[in-house]
Design an enzyme around this catalytic site. Structure first.
Site, PDB file in Angstrom:
ATOM      1  N   GLY A   1      -5.484   8.801   4.800  1.00 19.14           N
ATOM      2  CA  GLY A   1      -6.873   9.211   4.704  1.00 19.14           C
ATOM      3  C   GLY A   1      -7.848   8.169   5.204  1.00 19.14           C
ATOM      4  O   GLY A   1      -8.938   8.499   5.685  1.00 19.14           O
TER       5      GLY A   1
ATOM      6  N   GLU B   1       3.385   9.335   6.532  1.00 22.50           N
ATOM      7  CA  GLU B   1       3.523  10.623   5.840  1.00 22.50           C
ATOM      8  C   GLU B   1       4.923  11.222   5.878  1.00 22.50           C
ATOM      9  O   GLU B   1       5.305  11.966   4.963  1.00 22.50           O
ATOM     10  CB  GLU B   1       2.515  11.626   6.407  1.00 22.50           C
ATOM     11  CG  GLU B   1       1.081  11.385   5.978  1.00 22.50           C
ATOM     12  CD  GLU B   1       0.391  10.286   6.779  1.00 22.50           C
ATOM     13  OE1 GLU B   1      -0.751   9.929   6.450  1.00 22.50           O
ATOM     14  OE2 GLU B   1       1.009   9.773   7.748  1.00 22.50           O
TER      15      GLU B   1
ATOM     16  N   ASP C   1      -1.616  13.746   9.114  1.00 24.43           N
ATOM     17  CA  ASP C   1      -2.723  14.701   9.219  1.00 24.43           C
ATOM     18  C   ASP C   1      -4.033  13.976   9.521  1.00 24.43           C
ATOM     19  O   ASP C   1      -4.050  13.045  10.313  1.00 24.43           O
ATOM     20  CB  ASP C   1      -2.809  15.550   7.951  1.00 24.43           C
ATOM     21  CG  ASP C   1      -3.157  14.770   6.699  1.00 24.43           C
ATOM     22  OD1 ASP C   1      -2.887  13.550   6.649  1.00 24.43           O
ATOM     23  OD2 ASP C   1      -3.708  15.369   5.750  1.00 24.43           O
TER      24      ASP C   1
ATOM     25  N   GLY D   1      -5.229   8.936   1.050  1.00 24.81           N
ATOM     26  CA  GLY D   1      -5.837   9.958   0.207  1.00 24.81           C
ATOM     27  C   GLY D   1      -5.195   9.979  -1.166  1.00 24.81           C
ATOM     28  O   GLY D   1      -4.105   9.421  -1.369  1.00 24.81           O
TER      29      GLY D   1
END
Length: 406
Positions: free
Chosen positions: A156, A179, A187, A108
């Site tokens: 992402g 992450e 996530d 992302g």
């Protein structure tokens, strides 16, 4: 899809100021497609079979220089297109892939999010909110959704693929959820799919950010199939030929036929001597170490019983954000107990917003993505200094108007 129809989708989903911002994002995309001044960041087109007729809807991530990283405008557009495709009787399935040979989607647009978070701009909330809505839409999409994860697939990009029933890796695939190295947590539904990988594998991948390459992405259970890159044109042709047959079938039969096709190509790519999983030798220590009740116990087990390999993994963990390690451990433990992707995403949205109010996310992005000195100064700086209260805070409900909703 026409501009009015796109705007109708956005306006129907969100009214007021938020709806206005979404419409602005979509109009910017439409102008980029029609002005010729620059390439659109995501391309949608209907692919037809050689015999004619609708075969599948293609979604092409088209930010080659940025390794097809997902930004907010792309997430909004893909979400609206998916919801329209779900209701369109002329779309039998969706195929998503990345432009170029380097990446499916490298993650992302985290730098933009952290810059917004520093100044209190709404992007810090809206990016996560719509990205997670997109992850959920993929997970419940009523038609075959095929993700060709050829190249780098991280963060992402994992969210754009892993919740679909068909994830096709190649020898160029590079998977990771890194992450914890930037002060965040895995996530995009990581609490759902990682907690359901066998043994301690999901916790291992989550905490260490270990990279899986090629066939290992399939062996780990992240990909459902593996094909060689030379087979991709054949795969696309056969999907296109299959598409018209799917139109009048019920959902279960559609999935079955796509599964049969991909199974066949997978077997052809494997050949007579399938390559083993590179982590197979270490599975006993992974399962034992990463099933421990705390991060401190994981590190101690690796150092005590993991040999040279265990020492290396403990050294990797020592470089990660201590806060991220602890909230990630809690995230996967809780995710295993939650029954749906939606519940996991609601929990993760809370976590994302609490991370935006902390220190380590901004420091990690600075160290890894901005200055690239890889010398993050975490606060707290050690596992022992991360208290139970600090961890629990990341899972607390947000004000009712700020909670994540579909």
């Amino acid at each position: 899809m026409s501009a009015p129809r796109l705007l109708l989708c956005a306006g129907r989903r969100l009214g007021g100021e938020k709806g206005g911002r979404r419409c602005t994002v979509i109009m910017q995309h439409i102008r980029s497609q029609t002005s010729g001044s620059e390439e659109p960041e995501v391309v949608f087109r209907d692919v037809s079979s050689k015999e004619g007729g609708g075969a599948y809807r293609e979604i092409l991530l088209n930010r080659r220089k940025a390794l097809n990283a997902l930004n907010w405008s792309m997430a909004c557009l893909i979400l609206d297109h998916l919801r329209a495709a779900a209701d369109d009787p002329n779309v039998p399935m969706v195929v998503i892939e990345g432009a170029g040979e380097k990446a499916f989607c490298a993650g992302g647009d985290i730098r933009a999010v952290t810059e917004a978070g520093k100044t209190g701009q709404p992007l810090a909330q809206e990016f996560f909110r719509d990205e997670y809505r997109l992850n959920h839409a993929i997970g419940v999409f009523p038609k075959p959704y095929v993700a060709l994860i050829d190249g780098i697939t991280m963060g992402g990009g994992v969210g754009l693929s892993v919740h679909s029933p068909f994830r096709v890796a190649t020898e160029r695939t590079l998977f990771a959820m890194p992450e914890t190295s930037i002060g965040l947590f895995p996530d995009v539904g990581g609490s759902f799919f990682l907690s359901r990988l066998p043994g301690g594998l999901g916790m291992f991948l989550s905490l260490t950010g270990h990279r899986l390459k090629g066939r290992d992405v399939f062996h780990a259970g992240v990909a459902t199939h593996f094909v060689s890159t030379t087979t991709l044109p054949t795969l696309r042709e056969r999907l296109a030929a299959l598409g018209p047959r799917l139109l009048n079938l019920d959902p279960r039969d559609r999935l079955h036929l796509v599964h049969q096709l991909l199974d066949s190509l997978h077997r052809d790519s494997e050949g007579e001597s399938p390559q083993p999983f590179s982590l197979e030798t270490y599975r006993p220590i992974i399962d034992s170490a990463f099933s421990q009740g705390t991060v401190e116990e994981i590190v101690a087990f690796l150092q005590r019983e993991g040999g040279e390999w265990g020492e290396k993994q403990a050294a990797v963990l020592a470089k990660m954000s201590p806060t991220s390690l602890k909230i990630t451990h809690r995230q996967l433990m809780k995710g295993a107990e939650l029954s749906s992707l939606a519940e996991c995403l609601k929990m993760e949205y809370r976590m994302s917003q609490w991370c935006m109010r902390g220190h380590d996310f901004y420091e990690g992005v600075r160290a890894v993505l901005v200055d690239r000195d890889n010398q993050a100064q975490w606060n707290p700086s050690s596992l022992g200094d991360v208290t139970e209260e600090m961890v629990s805070r990341h899972f607390q409900p947000l004000p009712s108007h700020s909670e994540w909703q579909l």
